[in-house]
Motif scaffolding. Sequence first.
Motif, short mmCIF file in Angstrom:
data_model
loop_
_atom_site.label_atom_id
_atom_site.label_comp_id
_atom_site.label_asym_id
_atom_site.label_seq_id
_atom_site.Cartn_x
_atom_site.Cartn_y
_atom_site.Cartn_z
N ASP A 13 8.12 -27.82 -36.48
CA ASP A 13 9.54 -27.46 -36.54
C ASP A 13 9.99 -27.42 -38.01
OD1 ASP A 13 12.05 -27.63 -34.39
OD2 ASP A 13 12.58 -28.02 -36.48
N CYS A 14 10.86 -26.45 -38.32
CA CYS A 14 11.33 -26.31 -39.70
C CYS A 14 12.02 -27.58 -40.19
CB CYS A 14 12.24 -25.10 -39.84
SG CYS A 14 13.71 -25.15 -38.79
N LEU A 15 12.58 -28.36 -39.26
CA LEU A 15 13.27 -29.58 -39.67
C LEU A 15 12.28 -30.66 -40.11
CD1 LEU A 15 16.09 -29.81 -36.98
CD2 LEU A 15 16.16 -28.82 -39.27
N GLU A 16 11.02 -30.51 -39.75
CA GLU A 16 9.97 -31.40 -40.26
C GLU A 16 9.36 -30.85 -41.53
OE1 GLU A 16 6.93 -32.99 -37.63
OE2 GLU A 16 8.08 -32.23 -35.92
N VAL A 17 9.14 -29.53 -41.55
CA VAL A 17 8.47 -28.92 -42.69
C VAL A 17 9.35 -28.92 -43.93
CG1 VAL A 17 7.41 -26.79 -43.56
CG2 VAL A 17 7.07 -27.48 -41.17
N ALA A 18 10.64 -28.62 -43.77
CA ALA A 18 11.52 -28.48 -44.94
C ALA A 18 11.54 -29.75 -45.81
CB ALA A 18 12.93 -28.10 -44.50
N PRO A 19 11.78 -30.95 -45.25
CA PRO A 19 11.78 -32.14 -46.12
C PRO A 19 10.41 -32.41 -46.72
CG PRO A 19 12.01 -32.77 -43.80
CD PRO A 19 12.17 -31.29 -43.86
N GLU A 20 9.34 -32.08 -46.02
CA GLU A 20 8.01 -32.36 -46.57
C GLU A 20 7.61 -31.39 -47.67
OE1 GLU A 20 4.81 -33.31 -43.98
OE2 GLU A 20 6.15 -34.22 -42.50
N LEU A 21 8.23 -30.22 -47.70
CA LEU A 21 7.92 -29.26 -48.77
C LEU A 21 8.48 -29.73 -50.10
CD1 LEU A 21 8.29 -25.68 -47.28
CD2 LEU A 21 6.25 -26.71 -48.28
N GLU A 44 15.82 -25.56 -47.71
CA GLU A 44 16.77 -25.49 -46.61
C GLU A 44 16.07 -24.98 -45.37
OE1 GLU A 44 20.95 -24.48 -48.97
OE2 GLU A 44 20.14 -23.07 -47.54
N ALA A 45 16.46 -25.52 -44.20
CA ALA A 45 15.88 -25.07 -42.94
C ALA A 45 16.82 -24.09 -42.25
CB ALA A 45 15.62 -26.28 -42.04
N TYR A 46 16.23 -23.05 -41.70
CA TYR A 46 16.98 -22.09 -40.88
C TYR A 46 16.27 -22.01 -39.54
CZ TYR A 46 19.62 -20.98 -44.97
OH TYR A 46 20.44 -21.09 -46.06
N ARG A 47 17.00 -22.37 -38.49
CA ARG A 47 16.32 -22.72 -37.25
C ARG A 47 16.81 -21.93 -36.04
NH1 ARG A 47 16.57 -27.07 -33.38
NH2 ARG A 47 14.49 -27.86 -32.97
N GLY A 48 16.12 -20.84 -35.77
CA GLY A 48 16.28 -20.17 -34.48
C GLY A 48 17.46 -19.21 -34.38
N LEU A 145 14.30 -38.52 -51.03
CA LEU A 145 15.07 -37.35 -50.63
C LEU A 145 16.50 -37.71 -50.29
CD1 LEU A 145 12.61 -35.57 -48.18
CD2 LEU A 145 12.91 -35.21 -50.63
N ARG A 146 17.38 -36.75 -50.48
CA ARG A 146 18.70 -36.86 -49.87
C ARG A 146 18.98 -35.54 -49.17
NH1 ARG A 146 22.64 -34.33 -53.26
NH2 ARG A 146 21.73 -33.78 -55.28
N THR A 147 19.92 -35.55 -48.25
CA THR A 147 20.24 -34.32 -47.53
C THR A 147 21.67 -33.90 -47.85
OG1 THR A 147 21.05 -35.54 -45.61
CG2 THR A 147 18.73 -34.90 -45.60
N ASP A 148 21.95 -32.64 -47.56
CA ASP A 148 23.30 -32.12 -47.76
C ASP A 148 23.44 -30.89 -46.84
OD1 ASP A 148 25.84 -31.69 -48.71
OD2 ASP A 148 25.28 -31.78 -50.82
N VAL A 149 24.63 -30.35 -46.78
CA VAL A 149 24.81 -29.14 -46.00
C VAL A 149 24.23 -27.95 -46.77
CG1 VAL A 149 26.84 -30.01 -44.82
CG2 VAL A 149 27.09 -28.72 -46.95
N ARG A 150 23.92 -26.90 -46.04
CA ARG A 150 23.38 -25.71 -46.69
C ARG A 150 24.49 -24.97 -47.43
NH1 ARG A 150 20.63 -23.35 -41.38
NH2 ARG A 150 22.60 -24.09 -40.56
N VAL A 151 24.10 -24.18 -48.41
CA VAL A 151 25.10 -23.49 -49.22
C VAL A 151 25.04 -21.98 -48.99
CG1 VAL A 151 24.98 -25.27 -50.97
CG2 VAL A 151 23.61 -23.22 -51.22
N MET A 163 25.58 -28.45 -40.72
CA MET A 163 24.30 -29.10 -40.44
C MET A 163 23.67 -29.58 -41.75
SD MET A 163 23.31 -29.31 -37.35
CE MET A 163 24.26 -28.94 -35.88
N PRO A 164 23.22 -30.82 -41.81
CA PRO A 164 22.63 -31.34 -43.07
C PRO A 164 21.19 -30.91 -43.21
CG PRO A 164 22.63 -33.05 -41.41
CD PRO A 164 23.27 -31.84 -40.77
N TRP A 165 20.98 -29.62 -43.33
CA TRP A 165 19.62 -29.07 -43.31
C TRP A 165 19.16 -28.62 -44.69
CZ3 TRP A 165 19.61 -25.84 -38.11
CH2 TRP A 165 19.58 -26.75 -37.04
N ARG A 166 19.69 -29.24 -45.72
CA ARG A 166 19.21 -29.00 -47.09
C ARG A 166 18.62 -30.31 -47.58
NH1 ARG A 166 22.31 -28.21 -52.44
NH2 ARG A 166 24.13 -28.82 -51.24
N TRP A 167 17.44 -30.24 -48.15
CA TRP A 167 16.78 -31.44 -48.67
C TRP A 167 16.59 -31.31 -50.17
CZ3 TRP A 167 16.05 -29.63 -43.83
CH2 TRP A 167 16.15 -30.56 -42.78
#
Length: 171
Positions: A13-21, A44-48, A145-151, A163-167
């Motif tokens: 899932d992109c939500l796993e891959v994004a922080p690990e990248l 940033e993750a973009y999901r579906g 890491l910290r997270t934030d909203v996407r821009v 969604m806090p999908w920016r790492w």
Amino acid sequence: MIERLTEEFYHRDCLEVAPELVGKVICRRLPDGGILRERIVETEAYRGSEDLACHASKGRTPRTELLYRESGVIYVYLCYGMHWLMNVITGEREDPQGVLIRAGIVHNGPAKLTKYLQIDKSFNGGNFASHPDIWIEDDGCRPKLRTDVRVGIDYAGDYWKNMPWRWIADD
DNA sequence: TTAGTGATATCC
DNA sequence: GATATCACTAAA
């Protein structure tokens, strides 16, 4: 131990891959043989298709077709007429999701990074797991890491926009 | 804050 | 064919 990331890494899932990248090193072999390396510090993750910020939410088109492809596929596209943005496809085939490579440790900003790495649409449709001139390595770095909203996605509506999908590497 | 830039999608 | 939109950057 430095190793090139394989298809298995991206096949989640992109939500796993994004922080690990974040903390990984993107590598680019130039036509003259030189190799550029830069550590990724922001993704940033973009999901579906439900994610209104994801290009696939507007339907399956020739452009977004790549989002439905197998994990590891490189999705490059032109934004605002002059900036190449680079994504890696994650998750299952037919599941349109991916991770935007947003910044390197030296070159902050998605378009600056692709400019430095000399990425353009010729890489669109390639694969990070097998492309001869671009790949991503894991050298063991594990940044805090910290997270934030996407821009840059004001059009996506309050729900998806927040969604806090920016790492971001917080070192 | 604003101009610059061109591919893409969505209308005629 | 015409138009609106856009996961940005640099200059001011």
